[in-house]
Design a protein around this motif. Structure first.
Motif, mmCIF file in Angstrom:
data_model
loop_
_atom_site.group_PDB
_atom_site.id
_atom_site.type_symbol
_atom_site.label_atom_id
_atom_site.label_comp_id
_atom_site.label_asym_id
_atom_site.label_seq_id
_atom_site.Cartn_x
_atom_site.Cartn_y
_atom_site.Cartn_z
ATOM 1 N N ARG A 18 0.827 -1.196 0.000
ATOM 2 C CA ARG A 18 0.000 0.000 0.000
ATOM 3 C C ARG A 18 0.868 1.255 0.000
ATOM 4 O O ARG A 18 0.584 2.234 -0.667
ATOM 5 C CB ARG A 18 -0.924 0.001 1.206
ATOM 6 C CG ARG A 18 -1.897 1.155 1.247
ATOM 7 C CD ARG A 18 -3.069 0.829 2.119
ATOM 8 N NE ARG A 18 -2.669 0.585 3.486
ATOM 9 C CZ ARG A 18 -2.671 1.522 4.435
ATOM 10 N NH1 ARG A 18 -3.029 2.739 4.156
ATOM 11 N NH2 ARG A 18 -2.309 1.223 5.669
ATOM 12 N N VAL A 19 1.972 1.241 0.766
ATOM 13 C CA VAL A 19 2.863 2.380 0.804
ATOM 14 C C VAL A 19 3.576 2.554 -0.528
ATOM 15 O O VAL A 19 3.752 3.652 -1.036
ATOM 16 C CB VAL A 19 3.890 2.225 1.939
ATOM 17 C CG1 VAL A 19 4.907 3.343 1.909
ATOM 18 C CG2 VAL A 19 3.185 2.191 3.283
ATOM 19 N N ALA A 22 1.455 4.353 -2.893
ATOM 20 C CA ALA A 22 1.269 5.760 -2.582
ATOM 21 C C ALA A 22 2.369 6.617 -3.174
ATOM 22 O O ALA A 22 2.147 7.780 -3.518
ATOM 23 C CB ALA A 22 1.213 5.956 -1.061
ATOM 24 N N GLY A 27 0.950 13.790 -4.216
ATOM 25 C CA GLY A 27 0.425 14.077 -2.898
ATOM 26 C C GLY A 27 -0.307 15.401 -2.855
ATOM 27 O O GLY A 27 -0.354 16.151 -3.841
ATOM 28 N N SER A 131 2.218 11.295 -0.817
ATOM 29 C CA SER A 131 1.149 11.212 0.176
ATOM 30 C C SER A 131 1.608 10.407 1.387
ATOM 31 O O SER A 131 2.153 9.308 1.242
ATOM 32 C CB SER A 131 -0.092 10.540 -0.429
ATOM 33 O OG SER A 131 -0.677 11.351 -1.413
ATOM 34 N N THR A 133 0.337 8.265 4.376
ATOM 35 C CA THR A 133 -0.862 7.528 4.763
ATOM 36 C C THR A 133 -0.984 7.527 6.280
ATOM 37 O O THR A 133 -0.039 7.166 6.988
ATOM 38 C CB THR A 133 -0.799 6.081 4.248
ATOM 39 O OG1 THR A 133 -0.660 6.096 2.827
ATOM 40 C CG2 THR A 133 -2.066 5.321 4.616
ATOM 41 N N ALA A 135 -3.582 6.331 9.478
ATOM 42 C CA ALA A 135 -4.743 5.594 9.948
ATOM 43 C C ALA A 135 -4.931 5.844 11.433
ATOM 44 O O ALA A 135 -3.951 5.905 12.192
ATOM 45 C CB ALA A 135 -4.575 4.097 9.688
ATOM 46 N N GLU A 147 2.499 5.961 7.556
ATOM 47 C CA GLU A 147 3.332 5.298 6.550
ATOM 48 C C GLU A 147 3.850 6.345 5.575
ATOM 49 O O GLU A 147 3.065 7.019 4.895
ATOM 50 C CB GLU A 147 2.538 4.215 5.823
ATOM 51 C CG GLU A 147 2.041 3.102 6.743
ATOM 52 C CD GLU A 147 1.244 2.040 6.014
ATOM 53 O OE1 GLU A 147 0.877 2.273 4.845
ATOM 54 O OE2 GLU A 147 0.981 0.983 6.603
ATOM 55 N N GLN A 204 7.560 3.460 8.709
ATOM 56 C CA GLN A 204 6.292 3.263 9.404
ATOM 57 C C GLN A 204 6.467 3.705 10.850
ATOM 58 O O GLN A 204 7.448 3.348 11.498
ATOM 59 C CB GLN A 204 5.847 1.813 9.339
ATOM 60 C CG GLN A 204 5.601 1.304 7.919
ATOM 61 C CD GLN A 204 5.207 -0.162 7.887
ATOM 62 O OE1 GLN A 204 5.381 -0.894 8.854
ATOM 63 N NE2 GLN A 204 4.676 -0.587 6.759
ATOM 64 N N GLY A 234 -0.038 14.546 4.590
ATOM 65 C CA GLY A 234 -1.285 13.788 4.728
ATOM 66 C C GLY A 234 -2.074 14.347 5.889
ATOM 67 O O GLY A 234 -1.567 15.134 6.696
ATOM 68 N N VAL A 236 -5.687 13.386 8.680
ATOM 69 C CA VAL A 236 -6.667 12.421 9.134
ATOM 70 C C VAL A 236 -7.654 13.128 10.050
ATOM 71 O O VAL A 236 -7.276 14.029 10.816
ATOM 72 C CB VAL A 236 -5.984 11.242 9.884
ATOM 73 C CG1 VAL A 236 -5.309 11.696 11.167
ATOM 74 C CG2 VAL A 236 -6.969 10.121 10.150
#
Length: 239
Positions: A18-19, A22, A27, A131, A133, A135, A147, A204, A234, A236
């Protein structure tokens, strides 16, 4: 400088698929508006930032500065770190002074905060970024899994900033240049601090964000040393 608000719990250089994906995407473009409730030229810039913030490809942040407080109105959102960050950009861009409303685009260029044509040109010309990431692993206290993809790091690594913000604030101003007006602000920065030096990617991190409890969201900004250009970002939502 605001004290460090987040504690790094883990750092690794293992990359997940997934990283890796990205890193191939463009971004977000980060817009930082340096503004004040004591500045009569700032409300149009605040309104413009609210419009620009609706674009999913943009992270828009309002940094309120305290150096207009002597004009008769104390901005309740002003932070010392806001003017410290603005002065950091002035040094990086070799500018002799700071001003409001100033809008910094991707940490690499600036324009008057209500000059939409100039700002749109800077957004279009902004250097590409990656970007980050993010969570939300837990809400009490807020815990983030971060990430950072494989990207070209500058020599000496890059600095990761954490920025907690309130999504919307409305205040009536009773004195100073904006006396009698009700002002609306978007993504008002409530805390900001450098979190970590990133010297290897992909990376990470797991971060406990206990002191951001009560904020609406968190933005992460990875930029070149000495507050240079932004190379990844990024955000959240916390609620």
């Amino acid at each position: 400088m605001a004290r460090l608000l987040f504690v790094v719990l883990a750092l690794a250089v293992a990359v997940s698929p997934r990283v890796a994906d990205a890193s191939s995407e463009r971004g977000p473009v980060v817009l930082e508006l340096f503004t004040s409730q004591g500045c009569s030229a700032c409300p149009p810039a605040d309104k413009l930032l609210a419009k620009l913030a609706r674009d999913n490809g943009i992270i828009a942040l309002s940094f309120h500065v305290p150096y207009w407080d002597h004009m008769g109105w104390r901005d309740p959102f002003a932070l010392p770190v806001s003017v410290q960050r603005q002065r950091g950009y002035a040094r990086a861009m070799k500018e002799r002074s700071v001003y409001t409303p100033q809008l910094v685009v991707q940490g690499s260029a600036h324009a008057v905060g209500h000059d939409r044509p100039a700002i749109e040109r800077l957004i279009a010309a902004a250097p590409p970024s990656a970007s980050i990431t993010i969570a939300l692993a837990a809400r009490q206290p807020p815990t983030l899994r971060i990430e950072i993809p494989d990207l070209a790091l500058p020599q000496g690594g890059a600095q990761l900033w954490v920025i907690a913000f309130a999504r919307s604030e409305v205040r009536q101003v009773f004195d100073g240049e904006n006396a009698g007006h009700t002002l609306h602000h978007t993504n008002v920065v409530r805390w900001a601090a450098p979190m970590a030096a990133i010297e290897a990617v992909p990376a990470q991190l797991t971060v406990s964000a206990a002191e951001a409890d009560g904020a609406d969201g968190i933005a992460l900004v990875l930029q070149r040393p000495r507050q240079g250009a932004i190379i990844a970002a990024g955000q959240v939502a916390l609620r």
